[in-house]
Design a protein around this motif. Structure first.
Motif, PDB file in Angstrom:
ATOM      1  N   ASP A 366     -57.704  21.462  -7.179  1.00  0.00           N
ATOM      2  CA  ASP A 366     -57.030  22.206  -8.249  1.00  0.00           C
ATOM      3  C   ASP A 366     -55.605  22.587  -7.848  1.00  0.00           C
ATOM      4  N   ALA A 367     -55.444  23.037  -6.605  1.00  0.00           N
ATOM      5  CA  ALA A 367     -54.124  23.451  -6.139  1.00  0.00           C
ATOM      6  C   ALA A 367     -53.174  22.259  -6.049  1.00  0.00           C
ATOM      7  N   LEU A 368     -53.684  21.114  -5.597  1.00  0.00           N
ATOM      8  CA  LEU A 368     -52.859  19.913  -5.538  1.00  0.00           C
ATOM      9  C   LEU A 368     -52.399  19.496  -6.941  1.00  0.00           C
ATOM     10  N   ALA A 369     -53.319  19.475  -7.879  1.00  0.00           N
ATOM     11  CA  ALA A 369     -52.975  19.065  -9.241  1.00  0.00           C
ATOM     12  C   ALA A 369     -51.910  19.978  -9.834  1.00  0.00           C
ATOM     13  N   ALA A 370     -52.062  21.274  -9.606  1.00  0.00           N
ATOM     14  CA  ALA A 370     -51.095  22.225 -10.165  1.00  0.00           C
ATOM     15  C   ALA A 370     -49.727  22.076  -9.492  1.00  0.00           C
ATOM     16  N   ALA A 371     -49.714  21.918  -8.177  1.00  0.00           N
ATOM     17  CA  ALA A 371     -48.444  21.802  -7.459  1.00  0.00           C
ATOM     18  C   ALA A 371     -47.733  20.500  -7.808  1.00  0.00           C
ATOM     19  N   LEU A 372     -48.472  19.417  -7.929  1.00  0.00           N
ATOM     20  CA  LEU A 372     -47.852  18.142  -8.304  1.00  0.00           C
ATOM     21  C   LEU A 372     -47.234  18.219  -9.688  1.00  0.00           C
ATOM     22  N   GLU A 373     -47.888  18.917 -10.583  1.00  0.00           N
ATOM     23  CA  GLU A 373     -47.337  19.062 -11.932  1.00  0.00           C
ATOM     24  C   GLU A 373     -46.082  19.941 -11.909  1.00  0.00           C
ATOM     25  N   ARG A 374     -46.092  21.003 -11.117  1.00  0.00           N
ATOM     26  CA  ARG A 374     -44.918  21.886 -11.020  1.00  0.00           C
ATOM     27  C   ARG A 374     -43.693  21.144 -10.499  1.00  0.00           C
ATOM     28  N   HIS A 375     -43.933  20.244  -9.547  1.00  0.00           N
ATOM     29  CA  HIS A 375     -42.818  19.577  -8.874  1.00  0.00           C
ATOM     30  C   HIS A 375     -42.595  18.151  -9.368  1.00  0.00           C
ATOM     31  N   ARG A 376     -43.202  17.800 -10.481  1.00  0.00           N
ATOM     32  CA  ARG A 376     -43.059  16.437 -10.995  1.00  0.00           C
ATOM     33  C   ARG A 376     -41.599  16.118 -11.302  1.00  0.00           C
ATOM     34  N   GLY A 377     -41.199  14.870 -10.986  1.00  0.00           N
ATOM     35  CA  GLY A 377     -39.820  14.444 -11.240  1.00  0.00           C
ATOM     36  C   GLY A 377     -39.792  12.978 -11.596  1.00  0.00           C
ATOM     37  N   GLU A 378     -38.625  12.379 -11.438  1.00  0.00           N
ATOM     38  CA  GLU A 378     -38.487  10.964 -11.730  1.00  0.00           C
ATOM     39  C   GLU A 378     -39.218  10.138 -10.666  1.00  0.00           C
ATOM     40  N   PRO A 379     -40.030   9.163 -11.090  1.00  0.00           N
ATOM     41  CA  PRO A 379     -40.705   8.304 -10.102  1.00  0.00           C
ATOM     42  C   PRO A 379     -39.687   7.611  -9.201  1.00  0.00           C
ATOM     43  N   ARG A 380     -40.060   7.414  -7.939  1.00  0.00           N
ATOM     44  CA  ARG A 380     -39.165   6.771  -6.976  1.00  0.00           C
ATOM     45  C   ARG A 380     -39.917   5.656  -6.259  1.00  0.00           C
ATOM     46  N   PRO A 381     -39.186   4.676  -5.767  1.00  0.00           N
ATOM     47  CA  PRO A 381     -39.845   3.569  -5.064  1.00  0.00           C
ATOM     48  C   PRO A 381     -40.405   4.009  -3.723  1.00  0.00           C
ATOM     49  N   VAL A 382     -41.363   3.237  -3.237  1.00  0.00           N
ATOM     50  CA  VAL A 382     -41.969   3.505  -1.935  1.00  0.00           C
ATOM     51  C   VAL A 382     -40.975   3.153  -0.843  1.00  0.00           C
ATOM     52  N   VAL A 383     -40.768   4.072   0.091  1.00  0.00           N
ATOM     53  CA  VAL A 383     -39.938   3.820   1.274  1.00  0.00           C
ATOM     54  C   VAL A 383     -40.809   4.113   2.492  1.00  0.00           C
ATOM     55  N   PRO A 384     -41.173   3.104   3.277  1.00  0.00           N
ATOM     56  CA  PRO A 384     -42.029   3.357   4.438  1.00  0.00           C
ATOM     57  C   PRO A 384     -41.415   4.400   5.361  1.00  0.00           C
ATOM     58  N   ALA A 385     -42.231   5.338   5.834  1.00  0.00           N
ATOM     59  CA  ALA A 385     -41.762   6.370   6.748  1.00  0.00           C
ATOM     60  C   ALA A 385     -41.261   5.739   8.042  1.00  0.00           C
ATOM     61  N   ALA A 386     -40.343   6.424   8.693  1.00  0.00           N
ATOM     62  CA  ALA A 386     -39.748   5.903   9.918  1.00  0.00           C
ATOM     63  C   ALA A 386     -40.804   5.587  10.966  1.00  0.00           C
ATOM     64  N   ALA A 387     -41.849   6.388  11.027  1.00  0.00           N
ATOM     65  CA  ALA A 387     -42.880   6.186  12.049  1.00  0.00           C
ATOM     66  C   ALA A 387     -43.577   4.839  11.899  1.00  0.00           C
ATOM     67  N   TRP A 388     -43.644   4.323  10.674  1.00  0.00           N
ATOM     68  CA  TRP A 388     -44.372   3.070  10.452  1.00  0.00           C
ATOM     69  C   TRP A 388     -43.439   1.862  10.431  1.00  0.00           C
ATOM     70  N   ASN A 389     -42.144   2.096  10.445  1.00  0.00           N
ATOM     71  CA  ASN A 389     -41.203   1.014  10.158  1.00  0.00           C
ATOM     72  C   ASN A 389     -40.245   0.729  11.316  1.00  0.00           C
ATOM     73  N   VAL A 390     -40.492   1.322  12.476  1.00  0.00           N
ATOM     74  CA  VAL A 390     -39.573   1.179  13.599  1.00  0.00           C
ATOM     75  C   VAL A 390     -39.650  -0.234  14.181  1.00  0.00           C
ATOM     76  N   ASP A 391     -38.502  -0.751  14.579  1.00  0.00           N
ATOM     77  CA  ASP A 391     -38.412  -2.064  15.207  1.00  0.00           C
ATOM     78  C   ASP A 391     -37.725  -1.870  16.559  1.00  0.00           C
ATOM     79  N   PRO A 392     -38.456  -1.539  17.611  1.00  0.00           N
ATOM     80  CA  PRO A 392     -37.818  -1.120  18.861  1.00  0.00           C
ATOM     81  C   PRO A 392     -37.089  -2.250  19.573  1.00  0.00           C
ATOM     82  N   ILE A 393     -35.970  -1.912  20.191  1.00  0.00           N
ATOM     83  CA  ILE A 393     -35.227  -2.827  21.048  1.00  0.00           C
ATOM     84  C   ILE A 393     -35.347  -2.283  22.464  1.00  0.00           C
ATOM     85  N   VAL A 394     -36.129  -2.961  23.295  1.00  0.00           N
ATOM     86  CA  VAL A 394     -36.448  -2.464  24.629  1.00  0.00           C
ATOM     87  C   VAL A 394     -35.368  -2.889  25.615  1.00  0.00           C
ATOM     88  N   VAL A 395     -34.811  -1.912  26.329  1.00  0.00           N
ATOM     89  CA  VAL A 395     -33.781  -2.166  27.328  1.00  0.00           C
ATOM     90  C   VAL A 395     -34.354  -2.071  28.738  1.00  0.00           C
TER      91      VAL A 395
END
Length: 493
Positions: A366-395
């Protein structure tokens, strides 16, 4: 006197010892120094019984810890089990010390927790990084694929082990059986950090646990999805490909010599509860989460993770389609006394366990549904979080960088230099930059974006990200061409 929880007495030797201590309290001339007097510092020390001179004699003549660990080994089908009071962090670091020698290379999934990387520092192991597959629709990790491990062995045929995290922090489940097949075909052990999956394998609706799928070692936290004290964890291993003597020495080298008996007793009690009532309790949990998912799926724009490759007991939400900011939603939930495990701009992860009931999960929904409705805005595309998208260059190796001379420089000036510290959005605690990796503009921007969106950026010496620690030895030196290899090990640099 403490009550006997759920009638587990007789099934849990450490729990039995904890209960006996309270039934016949001694006047100990041993640690801990509070001597169980709650009038000195309050109830904060209530229930704190040590292992040595508490649950057992100082000489461990009762053998209650060994008995409890042997029962856990049987339950998970392992040859060896060790209880940890240092969480999965300690267990991961002990395994790093057990699987190789300084200078050895290991194949490592990049979604693993920071504790594994610090284990590599302790052991002097060189990582060959394996990128996870990402789900195009959600931007979330799906796990390291068997093909990625095979490719890792092509790049590093001398790698001594494979280390992966599965399930992922967000609850996605990979092909552990396939990973085990590839590792064993190369004669190497598969080590799985399954910190969030102590419940796996104990109900037909849940995935099998990693040992049942062929892994050689399994690390899991008793305090995450089972009802144990914080810091309680299990290290479980088969000894065909992992030396039990080396593992024992590694565990002893890295854990405290004053383990908290209450934490150990709770790990034992959680194991006994799982063995006796796991099917009943976990069945109710899976049903409860399924109902919550069905209700939340009716919210326009909200993606609720579900399906055969998702932990049925995990509640993970992707918010992009709602336009709501997950950090703002989290603030509302905290204000209502309903904190969640993780929230960034696009993702919310709520941990539901056997300790929840219909009332608590209903309040959350119930709290999630209410908070999501309060903060609803324009839909945005998915952007993978930095933690999942790192491409390390090992030195250089994590160990070399960790102990090298370093300096703090403005973060813009750090680009192109070699990082001397570990920097990770938390949760989940997966590194974006690690010691020994080149600081790239993409990594800096990813960290700044996470920080700007309200995610805590952890472990960096400068939490504001105004400065970053880099190696002094590469001051003024441009990156060498060989350093541009990504997701690789130092032999390519």
């Amino acid at each position: 006197m403490p009550t006997d929880p759920r009638g587990l007495r007789g099934d849990a030797p450490l729990l039995d010892a904890w209960l006996r201590f309270h039934e016949q309290p001694p006047a100990p001339f041993t640690i801990p120094g509070h001597k169980h007097r709650t009038d000195l510092v309050g109830d904060v020390i209530a229930g704190d019984v040590p292992l040595y001179g508490g649950l057992d004699t100082v000489k461990l003549t009762g053998g209650v810890l060994a008995d409890a660990e042997a029962r856990a080994a049987v339950l998970w089908g392992a040859d060896v089990c060790r209880f940890s009071v240092g969480g999965s962090t300690h267990a991961n670091q002990a395994l790093a010390l057990a699987i190789g020698s300084e200078g050895d290379r290991v194949l490592v999934g990049r979604t693993l927790h920071r504790s594994v990387l610090l284990g590599l520092v302790l052991a002097g192991l060189e990582p060959v990084w394996l990128r996870p597959d990402l789900d195009a629709a959600t931007g979330l990790p799906l796990g390291v694929s068997p093909a990625a491990v095979e490719d890792g062995f092509r790049r590093a045929p001398d790698a001594v082990a494979v280390l992966v995290g599965d399930p992922a922090y967000v609850g996605t489940v990979g092909d552990v059986a396939g990973l085990a097949d590839v590792a064993h075909r190369h004669g190497r052990p598969l080590v799985v950090d399954a910190a969030w999956a102590a419940h796996f394998g104990f109900h037909p609706a849940l995935p099998q646990h990693a040992l049942a799928l062929g892994a050689d070692a399994l690390v899991t936290s008793a305090h995450k999805t089972l009802p144990a004290w914080s810091q309680a964890a299990y290290l479980l291993a088969r000894t065909d490909r992992i030396d039990p003597a080396r593992l024992e020495a590694a565990v002893e080298a890295t854990h405290t010599t004053s383990p908290a008996g209450a934490i150990l007793a709770s790990a034992d009690a959680a194991r006994a509860l799982l063995a006796r009532d796991g099917v009943e309790l976990l069945g109710a949990l899976v049903d409860r989460v399924a109902r919550a998912r069905a209700t939340l799926s009716d919210i326009p724009g909200l993606v609720v993770l579900d399906g055969p490759h998702v932990d049925p007991a995990k509640l993970t939400l992707v918010l992009g389609g709602t336009g709501a900011d997950g950090v703002r939603v989290e603030r509302d939930l905290i204000a209502e006394g309903l904190p969640v495990e993780m929230a960034d701009r696009d993702t919310i992860v709520a941990l539901v366990t056997v300790a929840d009931d219909d009332v608590s999960v209903g309040r959350l929904g119930d709290a999630l549904a209410a908070a999501l409705e309060r903060h609803r805005g324009e839909p945005r595309p998915v952007v993978p979080a930095a933690a999942w998208n790192v491409d390390p260059i090992v030195v250089t190796t994590p160990r070399t960088a960790f102990f090298a001379q370093h300096e703090s420089v403005p973060i813009e000036a750090a680009i192109g230099r070699t990082c001397a510290e570990l920097v990770a959005p938390y949760p989940p605690g997966v590194p974006v930059l690690a010691p020994g990796e080149q600081v790239t503009a993409a990594a800096v921007e990813a960290l700044r974006t996470a920080h700007r969106h309200g995610t805590r950026v952890a472990y960096a010496a400068d939490a504001s990200l105004a400065t970053l620690r880099v190696l002094r030895s590469d001051r003024g030196r441009a990156p060498e061409p060989a350093q541009r290899h990504t997701a690789s090990s130092v032999e390519e640099a």
